[in-house]
Structures are given as structure tokens and as C-alpha cells.
Design an enzyme around this catalytic site. Structure first.
Site, PDB file in Angstrom:
ATOM      1  N   LYS A 156       0.845  -1.187   0.000  1.00 44.77           N
ATOM      2  CA  LYS A 156       0.000   0.000   0.000  1.00 44.77           C
ATOM      3  C   LYS A 156       0.888   1.247   0.000  1.00 44.77           C
ATOM      4  CE  LYS A 156      -3.724  -2.606   0.720  1.00 44.77           C
ATOM      5  NZ  LYS A 156      -4.847  -2.731  -0.213  1.00 44.77           N
ATOM      6  N   HIS A 195      -6.691 -13.338  -7.684  1.00 47.54           N
ATOM      7  CA  HIS A 195      -7.497 -12.344  -6.983  1.00 47.54           C
ATOM      8  C   HIS A 195      -8.918 -12.393  -7.531  1.00 47.54           C
ATOM      9  CE1 HIS A 195      -8.877  -8.629  -5.156  1.00 47.54           C
ATOM     10  NE2 HIS A 195      -7.779  -8.627  -4.421  1.00 47.54           N
TER      11      HIS A 195
END
EC number: 4.1.1.39
Length: 476
Positions: free
Chosen positions: A176, A295
Site C-alpha cells: 500500500k 485475486h
């Protein structure tokens, strides 16, 4: 049969017009065959539409039927090829909803093609006007059909052998911020997390190739970070390099480059990219010895509504056939939707070889996977060190526990955040192996470990009040 014979037969056997679907497609006396693909639909019909007619309409429109009688029905054997609604059961607490069980003959589907299965079973019928809502709750794939698939490129045991890591869950972290970092700074974050004790770091689902960070630059800096972290720790490390791309050709180009850099694992967004692309990539991964992380971006658009869409257990089964070594499953305890029984139901369907019917967990059919390799469950989304005992107790060893903010949000930085998670994991695994009950004693285990790990102590203090307590929407 000649054309003349066909004309004669139509004069005597064909009657034009519209007739009720239930006359042909509702067959409560039918016993499903071992080779049938079975589906369980949650059906909400429009007012005034009988349950049997609505269920038969689903069977018809997802197999051989259409809205009117056609003379070309006489040129085939409908009894052999049609879908059949063979059972209807009420949904407890819902007056205008029921579960329709439908059997499809195996000959309706192309071998080894999830794309074809979904196009047939859910491709058109969900827009049918006679239905207010429709949800595919579960699907049973017969062994005869499973044997036409490769499945996961490698599977759980082969992955452990490649990584030389056994007896515990694996630890990961999503880098992140997910967008905006330069390739060099991105690589730096990867290095710090891996040297701090994580097994994997990860591209976020929407990291592909952007002006601020082109894919090739990211791959290079990440490869350098992994090499350095492995040299310092003596452990095999990896980063899920997202090769999702605008075209299959570009996707394979990126995968080839990851292989050239000797990277052990790549990543794919299987729903947004599509099952054809995913199966193509999974086959490439097996041929080239590369692990494949999956994902599930976009899944909640499809599976979140209780009355309409496709339940994630169906998407998970489809992924196991299409191919993937990991897939995100939710956490039960974190920020993302997931009730424990339902979540562990589809986690079992991903990992186990044989799963018995258990409607309390949403498993409508017994599923035999015929020794197809298993898929490792990935718990990710809003988790931190205080969640570690529950995660180890719920998901067991064959899982990846991914702490994004729970690593990178540590006050001392990425490496101490990774160390805190590794210490918490090792403490929980040791306590479990000693016979302690993590569900009851988990917090004590973390507090004891924090006494000798300053990194863990700081993490415990920071996140001691953070909880995500919302009622689960995904219930039976």
C-alpha cells in the site's frame, strides 16, 4: 432421415404454439445420473407464476428450450439433451422463494471449458421476465467432467515443496498505497516486508501498468528486492506479480518476463480478465513451473446479493477447475463479508478432495474432486495481530494470511510490522501444537509473545480497539 421424411413427420408430430415449460422440463420422477452436472438455484418468481413453471423455465432456458415450440425439436432427442428440474424445496422464512434442483446432461458442455458451462447455465436465464430474481447457489461437477480439466497449476503440496515451508500458514502483505508509488519505492516496500519475516508480498488487484509505474520497471525492482531479502534471511520469498493485461498475448508476455527474472509466483484477476484468459495462464504456469495467485476482484458484484447472482462457492469451484494455486476467500474476522460456516464451506471445496453435502454451510451437493490439486485459501482484508489466533484456528495451515495495513501501518515501519506478524504467527502455531485452545486463549498467547517482541507489543497497542463487527449478509 431425408427431407421428405422430415416433412411427413412434422405434419403428423409437430404442433406450433406456446406451451407451459413444466410440461417438458419439470420431471420430479427423474433420478440424476452420476455424469449429470447438477445446479441449485434460488428462484424468486413473479407474482402469479407457479413454482413448477418458474423452475421448469430455468431448466429450459439454461439448456435446450426457448419461448415457443420449434419444428427443429423433431430433429434431435430432447429427452437426451434437455435440462430437467427434478426437485423443488422451499426456502425457510421466504414465502415466494424456493430452491430448484436442475440436472444437465454432460453432453451439453464442451470438455475443459468453464467458459462454456457458465455461458450455458447462467448466461441468459438471469434476465428472464418470469423471474423477479435468480441466484445460482451451488453446482455439482461430475468426476467425468472434472477429468477434462488440468485444474490448479501445482496445488498445495507442490507449492510447499517449492518454498520448503511446512507446518504453518504462510504470511503475506499487499503493498500500500495500492496506486501511486514509483517502481523503485514499490520495490523498497517489498524488500522491507520480506526481510522482516513475511513469505510473500503482493500487487494489488488494480496494479497493472500505469504512467507512474510501468509493469516492466515494477517487475525489475521487485526481483531485486526478493533477491536481497532471500540472501539476508535464508528463506525463499516471493511477490505476486500481477500479469493481468488488456489482451491474452500481453498477459503471457508479462508472465514470460517474470519467469526470465526467476520469480516463483505471478498473479491474475480471474473474474475481470475472464475464464478463458485464466485457463490459458494456468496452463502456462504448469508448463513453466510458476505458481499462480488468483485475486477475485469484482466478485461482490456477482455474489453479494442474497437473492440474485452467483454464490462465491460456485465461483470458487469454477476457479479450481480453471486453475489457480491461491485465491482470496475473505477472513471471517476482518473488514470483508463472510460468515464462518459459509466461508469454511467454500474453503473446504477449494482445498479438500471430497466434500459431503452440508446445507447448513451452503453445500447443496456432495463434491468429489477426483484428486484434482487443491487451492490454498487466502485470508486478506482488515486483519491485524490480534486476529492471528482466530485466523490460525479458522483457516489452519493450508492458507495464506495477508496483512496489508496490518503490516505497513506499524508505527516503526514495514519491516517491524512484518516481524510483529511473524512473531504472532509463530506463537499461535506453537501454542496450538502444544494443545492450547486458540479460540479461548488466543489473546493470552499474543500478550505472552509481546513481552519479548517489542515490534509485536507496539502493534498490539496500536490495534487493540480495532474491530469490524457487522452482521453478515451471506447466510443460508
Amino acid at each position: 432421415m431425408s427431407y421428405a421424411q422430415t416433412k411427413t413427420q412434422t405434419k403428423s408430430g409437430y404442433k406450433a404454439g406456446v406451451q407451459d415449460y413444466r410440461l417438458t422440463y419439470y420431471t420430479p420422477d427423474y433420478t440424476p445420473k452420476d455424469t449429470d452436472i447438477l445446479a441449485a438455484f434460488r428462484v424468486t418468481p413473479q407474482p402469479g407464476v407457479p413454482f413448477e413453471e418458474a423452475a421448469a423455465a430455468v431448466a429450459a432456458e439454461s439448456s435446450t428450450g426457448t419461448w415457443t415450440t420449434v419444428w427443429t425439436d423433431l430433429l434431435t432427442d430432447l429427452d437426451r439433451y434437455k435440462g430437467r428440474c427434478y426437485d423443488i424445496e422451499p426456502v425457510p422464512g421466504e414465502d415466494n422463494q424456493f430452491i430448484a434442483y436442475i440436472a444437465y446432461p454432460l453432453d451439453l458442455f464442451e470438455e475443459g471449458s468453464i467458459t462454456n458451462v457458465l455461458t450455458s447455465i447462467v448466461g441468459n436465464v438471469f434476465g428472464f421476465k418470469a423471474l423477479r430474481a435468480l441466484r445460482l447457489e451451488d453446482i455439482r461437477f461430475p468426476v467425468a467432467y472434472i477429468k477434462t480439466f488440468q485444474g490448479p497449476p501445482h496445488g498445495i503440496q507442490v507449492e510447499r515443496d517449492k518454498l520448503n515451508k511446512y507446518g504453518r500458514p504462510l504470511l503475506g502483505c499487499t503493498i500500500k498505497p495500492k496506486l501511486g508509488l514509483s517502481a523503485k519505492n514499490y520495490g523498497r516496500a517489498v524488500y522491507e516486508c520480506l526481510r522482516g519475516g513475511l513469505d510473500f508480498t503482493k500487487d494489488d488487484e488494480n496494479i497493472n501498468s500505469a504512467p507512474f509505474q510501468r509493469w516492466r520497471d515494477r517487475f525489475l525492482f521487485v526481483a531485486d528486492a526478493i533477491t536481497k531479502a532471500q540472501a539476508e534471511t535464508g528463506e525463499i520469498k516471493g511477490h505476486y506479480l500481477n500479469v493481468t493485461a488488456p489482451t491474452c498475448e500481453e498477459m503471457l508476455k508479462r508472465a514470460e518476463y517474470a519467469k526470465e527474472l526467476k520469480q516463483p509466483i505471478i498473479m491474475h484477476d480471474y473474474l475481470t480478465a475472464g475464464f478463458t484468459a485464466n485457463t490459458t495462464l494456468a496452463r502456462w504456469c504448469r508448463d513453466n513451473g510458476v505458481l499462480l495467485h488468483i485475486h477475485r476482484a469484482m466478485h461482490a458484484v456477482i455474489d453479494r446479493q442474497k437473492n440474485h447472482g452467483i454464490h462465491f462457492r460456485v465461483l470458487a469451484k469454477a476457479l479450481r477447475l480453471s486453475g489457480g494455486d491461491h485465491i482470496h476467500t475473505g477472513t471471517v474476522v476482518g473488514k470483508l463479508e463472510g460468515e464462518r460456516g459459509i466461508t469454511m464451506g467454500f474453503v473446504d471445496l477449494l482445498r479438500e478432495n471430497y466434500v459431503e453435502q452440508d446445507k447448513s454451510r451452503g453445500i447443496y451437493f456432495t463434491q468429489d474432486w477426483a484428486s484434482l490439486p487443491g487451492v490454498m485459501a487466502v485470508a486478506s482484508g482488515g486483519i491485524h495481530v490480534w486476529h492471528m489466533p482466530a485466523l490460525v484456528e479458522i483457516f489452519g495451515d493450508d492458507s495464506v494470511l495477508q496483512f496489508g495495513g496490518g503490516t505497513l501501518g506499524h508505527p516503526w515501519g514495514n519491516a517491524p510490522g512484518a516481524t510483529a506478524n511473524r512473531v504472532a504467527l509463530e506463537a499461535c502455531v506453537q501454542a496450538r501444537n502444544e494443545g492450547r485452545n486458540l479460540a479461548r486463549e488466543g489473546n493470552d498467547v499474543i500478550r505472552e509473545a509481546a513481552k519479548w517482541s517489542p515490534e509485536l507489543a507496539v502493534a498490539c497497542e496500536l490495534w487493540k480497539e480495532i474491530k469490524f463487527e457487522f452482521e453478515a449478509m451471506d447466510t443460508v
